[in-house]
Design a protein around this motif. Structure first.
Motif, mmCIF file in Angstrom:
data_model
loop_
_atom_site.group_PDB
_atom_site.id
_atom_site.type_symbol
_atom_site.label_atom_id
_atom_site.label_comp_id
_atom_site.label_asym_id
_atom_site.label_seq_id
_atom_site.Cartn_x
_atom_site.Cartn_y
_atom_site.Cartn_z
ATOM 1 N N ARG A 174 0.695 -1.204 -0.001
ATOM 2 C CA ARG A 174 0.063 0.091 -0.055
ATOM 3 C C ARG A 174 0.735 1.361 0.048
ATOM 4 O O ARG A 174 1.772 1.301 0.687
ATOM 5 N N ILE A 175 0.515 2.249 -0.731
ATOM 6 C CA ILE A 175 0.975 3.616 -0.719
ATOM 7 C C ILE A 175 -0.079 4.694 -0.680
ATOM 8 O O ILE A 175 -0.925 4.589 -1.404
ATOM 9 N N TYR A 176 -0.153 5.348 0.563
ATOM 10 C CA TYR A 176 -1.002 6.336 0.885
ATOM 11 C C TYR A 176 -0.438 7.730 0.324
ATOM 12 O O TYR A 176 -1.407 8.675 0.049
ATOM 13 N N LEU A 177 0.684 7.809 0.134
ATOM 14 C CA LEU A 177 0.995 9.314 -0.371
ATOM 15 C C LEU A 177 0.348 9.393 -1.596
ATOM 16 O O LEU A 177 0.619 8.505 -2.538
ATOM 17 N N PRO A 178 -0.139 10.715 -2.073
ATOM 18 C CA PRO A 178 -0.818 10.849 -3.203
ATOM 19 C C PRO A 178 0.062 10.514 -4.718
ATOM 20 O O PRO A 178 1.220 11.061 -4.563
ATOM 21 N N ILE A 179 -0.373 9.824 -5.592
ATOM 22 C CA ILE A 179 0.472 9.626 -6.708
ATOM 23 C C ILE A 179 0.987 10.931 -7.188
ATOM 24 O O ILE A 179 2.085 10.899 -7.655
ATOM 25 N N SER A 180 0.141 11.796 -7.218
ATOM 26 C CA SER A 180 0.394 12.989 -8.018
ATOM 27 C C SER A 180 1.629 13.691 -7.403
ATOM 28 O O SER A 180 2.644 14.471 -7.898
ATOM 29 N N GLU A 181 1.620 13.518 -5.876
ATOM 30 C CA GLU A 181 2.766 14.289 -5.233
ATOM 31 C C GLU A 181 4.245 13.229 -5.270
ATOM 32 O O GLU A 181 5.251 14.000 -5.192
ATOM 33 N N LEU A 182 4.146 12.123 -5.536
ATOM 34 C CA LEU A 182 5.115 11.088 -5.777
ATOM 35 C C LEU A 182 5.793 11.848 -7.256
ATOM 36 O O LEU A 182 6.982 11.949 -7.234
ATOM 37 N N GLN A 183 4.839 11.980 -8.176
ATOM 38 C CA GLN A 183 5.200 12.392 -9.630
ATOM 39 C C GLN A 183 5.959 13.792 -9.243
ATOM 40 O O GLN A 183 6.905 14.148 -9.920
ATOM 41 N N GLN A 184 5.298 14.677 -8.454
ATOM 42 C CA GLN A 184 5.910 16.100 -8.176
ATOM 43 C C GLN A 184 7.159 15.934 -7.883
ATOM 44 O O GLN A 184 8.302 16.840 -8.010
ATOM 45 N N PHE A 185 7.764 15.059 -6.949
ATOM 46 C CA PHE A 185 8.959 15.040 -6.219
ATOM 47 C C PHE A 185 10.005 13.690 -6.995
ATOM 48 O O PHE A 185 10.994 13.530 -6.554
ATOM 49 N N ASP A 186 9.364 13.275 -8.056
ATOM 50 C CA ASP A 186 9.865 12.463 -9.050
ATOM 51 C C ASP A 186 10.584 11.098 -8.080
ATOM 52 O O ASP A 186 11.534 10.594 -8.240
ATOM 53 N N VAL A 187 9.370 10.664 -7.029
ATOM 54 C CA VAL A 187 9.993 9.549 -6.224
ATOM 55 C C VAL A 187 8.944 8.392 -6.887
ATOM 56 O O VAL A 187 7.789 8.508 -7.161
ATOM 57 N N LYS A 188 9.538 7.290 -7.202
ATOM 58 C CA LYS A 188 8.716 6.157 -8.048
ATOM 59 C C LYS A 188 8.080 5.278 -6.889
ATOM 60 O O LYS A 188 8.624 5.123 -5.898
ATOM 61 N N ALA A 189 6.839 4.800 -7.217
ATOM 62 C CA ALA A 189 6.236 3.868 -6.619
ATOM 63 C C ALA A 189 7.017 2.511 -6.275
ATOM 64 O O ALA A 189 7.098 2.231 -4.939
ATOM 65 N N HIS A 190 7.766 2.092 -7.070
ATOM 66 C CA HIS A 190 8.641 0.824 -6.881
ATOM 67 C C HIS A 190 9.721 0.943 -5.754
ATOM 68 O O HIS A 190 10.139 0.088 -5.173
ATOM 69 N N GLU A 191 10.169 2.467 -5.807
ATOM 70 C CA GLU A 191 11.106 2.616 -4.877
ATOM 71 C C GLU A 191 10.674 2.404 -3.516
ATOM 72 O O GLU A 191 11.462 1.907 -2.634
#
Length: 283
Positions: A174-191
């Protein structure tokens, strides 16, 4: 034989939650009501966290929905509902409140990502805002704005939970951090999901988490601004929880958001000290 009251007391105490320390300072009947309600929240939350098969978990949550309906029709069967129902009317606890908490847990079974912050807020409303609303009524309130304060404080505390549990949640996929904010900071879900990957605690990840923490702090400030002076004394247990959770958030910040490989927490003694200090100071 264990009574319903003993059952919910043991359930609440066993959780080791910050909430439990705030309950200790309440008058007996209010303490009984919040302990029973909190035990209910733990029961349904444990279904999601402890039942490995999503289909089995869904069946158990559906059982809880039926149990809530039966309890409010005068026929509670589970010890938690038998402890809660005699106190529900006095403190404005309605079936819709319990159903919302169950719905939040059902969301965990069907959804493991949130597209943006508004989507995350809707989830937080179910699992934390509604809990805050019920809690503030049990603690005692005279003003409508106290409900708004409780919802905002519930959001702040849930955002703190999400920051603390990034690693634990990733372990469950599970990842609760919003996807749009992962993208904003260039953090990948798989990381995040790997947790132990060589990239470790990158500057990108730290910046993302700092952004999350700053938003949580704003929510705490906004909640405190909404609490009317007339209800401040009655809402001390909520203030205790706010101070415990905000101290935890600051501890995570001091540890530079090292939350992927460990769960940062406060000791029971420290939680109790914060609760007692808040009780004495009233803020």
């Amino acid at each position: 034989m264990t009574t319903p009251q003993q059952y919910v007391q043991e359930k609440a105490a066993a959780s080791g939650s910050s909430f439990y320390y705030a309950f200790l300072f309440l008058p007996p009947e209010r303490r009984a009501a919040i302990t029973a309600f909190y035990a209910f929240c733990r029961e349904v939350d444990d279904v999601v966290d402890e039942v490995q098969d999503p289909q089995v978990a869904a069946i158990k949550l559906a059982w809880w929905q039926r149990e809530v309906a039966q309890a409010f029709a005068g026929q509670p069967s589970h010890p938690v509902m038998r402890a809660l129902m005699p106190l529900a009317a006095a403190y404005g606890i309605e079936a819709r409140h319990l159903d919302a908490v169950i719905e939040g847990c059902q969301t965990d079974l069907s959804q493991s990502r949130y597209l943006d912050y508004p989507a995350l807020q809707r989830y937080c409303h179910l699992v934390a805002g509604v809990v805050g609303e019920v809690a503030c009524s049990i603690f005692g309130r005279t003003q409508d704005s106290t409900v708004a304060y409780a919802h905002k404080l519930g959001l702040a505390m849930q955002l703190t939970n999400i920051i603390r549990d990034v690693g634990d949640d990733a372990r469950r996929g599970r990842i609760y951090l919003p996807i749009s904010e992962l993208q904003q900071f260039d953090v990948k879900a798989h990381e995040l999901l790997k947790r132990d990957a060589p990239w470790g605690y990158s500057e990108r990840f730290t910046a993302l988490m700092r952004f999350q923490a700053e938003r949580a702090h704003r929510c705490y400030d906004e909640a405190m601004a909404l609490l009317p002076e007339a209800d401040r004394a009655a809402q001390k247990p909520g203030l205790m929880m706010a101070n415990i959770y905000r101290t935890l958030l600051r501890e995570i910040e001091r540890e530079n958001f090292q939350v992927l490989h460990q769960r940062i927490s406060l000791t029971p003694v420290r939680k109790l000290w914060i609760a007692a200090r808040t009780h004495l100071r009233g803020k």
